[in-house]
Design a protein around this motif. Structure first.
Motif, mmCIF file in Angstrom:
data_model
loop_
_atom_site.group_PDB
_atom_site.id
_atom_site.type_symbol
_atom_site.label_atom_id
_atom_site.label_comp_id
_atom_site.label_asym_id
_atom_site.label_seq_id
_atom_site.Cartn_x
_atom_site.Cartn_y
_atom_site.Cartn_z
ATOM 1 N N ASP A 3 0.827 -1.203 0.000
ATOM 2 C CA ASP A 3 0.000 0.000 0.000
ATOM 3 C C ASP A 3 0.864 1.255 0.000
ATOM 4 N N LYS A 4 2.005 1.200 0.696
ATOM 5 C CA LYS A 4 2.879 2.357 0.791
ATOM 6 C C LYS A 4 3.428 2.723 -0.583
ATOM 7 N N GLN A 5 3.690 1.711 -1.433
ATOM 8 C CA GLN A 5 4.206 1.987 -2.761
ATOM 9 C C GLN A 5 3.086 2.446 -3.692
ATOM 10 N N ASN A 6 1.861 1.944 -3.494
ATOM 11 C CA ASN A 6 0.722 2.383 -4.296
ATOM 12 C C ASN A 6 0.298 3.798 -3.914
ATOM 13 N N ASN A 7 0.380 4.125 -2.626
ATOM 14 C CA ASN A 7 0.001 5.446 -2.120
ATOM 15 C C ASN A 7 1.223 6.074 -1.482
ATOM 16 N N PRO A 8 2.107 6.659 -2.289
ATOM 17 C CA PRO A 8 3.333 7.213 -1.722
ATOM 18 C C PRO A 8 3.032 8.357 -0.764
ATOM 19 N N LEU A 9 3.986 8.603 0.118
ATOM 20 C CA LEU A 9 3.864 9.706 1.059
ATOM 21 C C LEU A 9 3.932 11.019 0.296
ATOM 22 N N PRO A 10 3.304 12.057 0.819
ATOM 23 C CA PRO A 10 3.380 13.360 0.149
ATOM 24 C C PRO A 10 4.825 13.841 0.077
ATOM 25 N N LYS A 11 5.136 14.560 -0.959
ATOM 26 C CA LYS A 11 6.483 15.114 -1.123
ATOM 27 C C LYS A 11 6.673 16.235 -0.107
ATOM 28 N N ILE A 12 7.821 16.221 0.529
ATOM 29 C CA ILE A 12 8.165 17.255 1.501
ATOM 30 C C ILE A 12 8.703 18.458 0.720
ATOM 31 N N LEU A 13 8.116 19.611 0.949
ATOM 32 C CA LEU A 13 8.535 20.839 0.267
ATOM 33 C C LEU A 13 9.627 21.512 1.102
ATOM 34 N N LYS A 18 12.763 25.608 4.956
ATOM 35 C CA LYS A 18 13.909 26.500 5.130
ATOM 36 C C LYS A 18 13.454 27.948 5.302
ATOM 37 N N VAL A 19 12.538 28.377 4.448
ATOM 38 C CA VAL A 19 12.031 29.752 4.523
ATOM 39 C C VAL A 19 11.369 30.002 5.882
ATOM 40 N N ALA A 20 10.535 29.061 6.335
ATOM 41 C CA ALA A 20 9.847 29.212 7.625
ATOM 42 C C ALA A 20 10.849 29.246 8.778
ATOM 43 N N ARG A 21 11.877 28.414 8.708
ATOM 44 C CA ARG A 21 12.906 28.396 9.757
ATOM 45 C C ARG A 21 13.638 29.737 9.803
ATOM 46 N N GLU A 22 14.023 30.228 8.641
ATOM 47 C CA GLU A 22 14.750 31.505 8.583
ATOM 48 C C GLU A 22 13.880 32.674 9.026
ATOM 49 N N LEU A 26 15.725 30.958 13.280
ATOM 50 C CA LEU A 26 16.332 29.761 13.873
ATOM 51 C C LEU A 26 17.443 29.224 12.981
ATOM 52 N N SER A 27 18.508 28.758 13.612
ATOM 53 C CA SER A 27 19.549 28.055 12.859
ATOM 54 C C SER A 27 19.115 26.592 12.735
ATOM 55 N N VAL A 66 8.434 18.933 12.616
ATOM 56 C CA VAL A 66 9.141 20.186 12.354
ATOM 57 C C VAL A 66 8.169 21.241 11.825
ATOM 58 N N ALA A 67 7.250 20.825 10.949
ATOM 59 C CA ALA A 67 6.255 21.765 10.415
ATOM 60 C C ALA A 67 5.416 22.358 11.543
ATOM 61 N N LYS A 68 5.061 21.528 12.513
ATOM 62 C CA LYS A 68 4.266 21.999 13.650
ATOM 63 C C LYS A 68 5.061 23.014 14.475
ATOM 64 N N ILE A 69 6.346 22.731 14.700
ATOM 65 C CA ILE A 69 7.200 23.656 15.455
ATOM 66 C C ILE A 69 7.312 24.995 14.724
ATOM 67 N N LEU A 70 7.435 24.939 13.393
ATOM 68 C CA LEU A 70 7.591 26.153 12.592
ATOM 69 C C LEU A 70 6.264 26.854 12.296
ATOM 70 N N GLY A 71 5.143 26.221 12.668
ATOM 71 C CA GLY A 71 3.839 26.793 12.374
ATOM 72 C C GLY A 71 3.528 26.754 10.884
ATOM 73 N N LEU A 72 4.077 25.754 10.186
ATOM 74 C CA LEU A 72 3.905 25.623 8.743
ATOM 75 C C LEU A 72 2.689 24.747 8.456
ATOM 76 N N PRO A 73 1.661 25.277 7.789
ATOM 77 C CA PRO A 73 0.482 24.453 7.489
ATOM 78 C C PRO A 73 0.832 23.301 6.537
ATOM 79 N N ASP A 74 0.057 22.216 6.608
ATOM 80 C CA ASP A 74 0.320 21.036 5.788
ATOM 81 C C ASP A 74 0.372 21.349 4.297
ATOM 82 N N ASP A 75 -0.502 22.237 3.844
ATOM 83 C CA ASP A 75 -0.523 22.533 2.405
ATOM 84 C C ASP A 75 0.729 23.277 1.947
ATOM 85 N N GLN A 76 1.448 23.904 2.887
ATOM 86 C CA GLN A 76 2.710 24.565 2.542
ATOM 87 C C GLN A 76 3.917 23.662 2.812
ATOM 88 N N ALA A 77 3.729 22.662 3.664
ATOM 89 C CA ALA A 77 4.833 21.769 4.024
ATOM 90 C C ALA A 77 4.933 20.553 3.104
#
Length: 177
Positions: A3-13, A18-22, A26-27, A66-77
């Protein structure tokens, strides 16, 4: 195919991470400490390194944290609309194939050594007993070792003999009273 190969994980943007961290000032090290991850794992999430995670699923769940720590919404992450199998899943497949090939080559080498050069195996692992080796049940010929207690007994007998000789030589001088 799983199933994991049929339904791959979303691509991490990664660039968005990086933009949200900067923006938060934060370093990589500071973010890694907050997320309880390594610097190389943060770099991999941002898309700069490879191989810091054991599996794509672990990378994805770490990126969610990490997205949660940075306050990055799923649609942007993450890009869930991407239909290409994640690069990490492909790399994992290739890694598994490589391990299978390595195992076959190792078995071939063991078989060649086992039948052509058994003394070489003994030198490689430096074992001198007939105990079974952890490699495919190979047994080494038994070699004899001197018994360590025999050496101790011999040394003790020499010491006793030396004490007896010393007593015999000194005895006339000890009874002078």
């Amino acid at each position: 195919m799983s199933d994991k190969q049929n339904n791959p994980l979303p691509k991490i943007l990664g660039e968005n991470f990086k933009v949200a961290r900067e923006k938060r000032g934060l370093s990589i090290e500071e973010l890694a400490n907050q997320a309880i991850l390594s610097n190389s794992q943060i770099r991999q999430i941002e898309g700069k390194e490879q191989g810091a995670f054991y599996s794509p699923l672990i990378k994805y769940s770490s990126a969610q944290k990490v997205a949660k720590i940075l306050g990055l919404p799923d649609d942007q992450a993450f890009d869930a609309s991407q239909e290409v199998v994640d690069d990490d899943i492909q790399a994992l497949r290739e890694q598994k194939e490589l391990k299978e090939i390595e195992a076959m080559l190792a078995q071939k080498m063991i078989n060649e050594l086992k039948f052509e050069k058994p003394s070489l195996i003994q030198k490689i692992i430096r074992k001198k007993s007939s105990a079974q080796l952890p490699i495919q049940g190979i047994e080494l010929p038994q070699t004899s070792r001197p018994n360590p207690s025999f050496k101790r007994i011999a040394v003790l007998l020499v010491l006793i003999a030396a004490l007896g000789l010393g007593y015999w030589l000194l005895n006339p001088y000890l009874n002078v009273a």
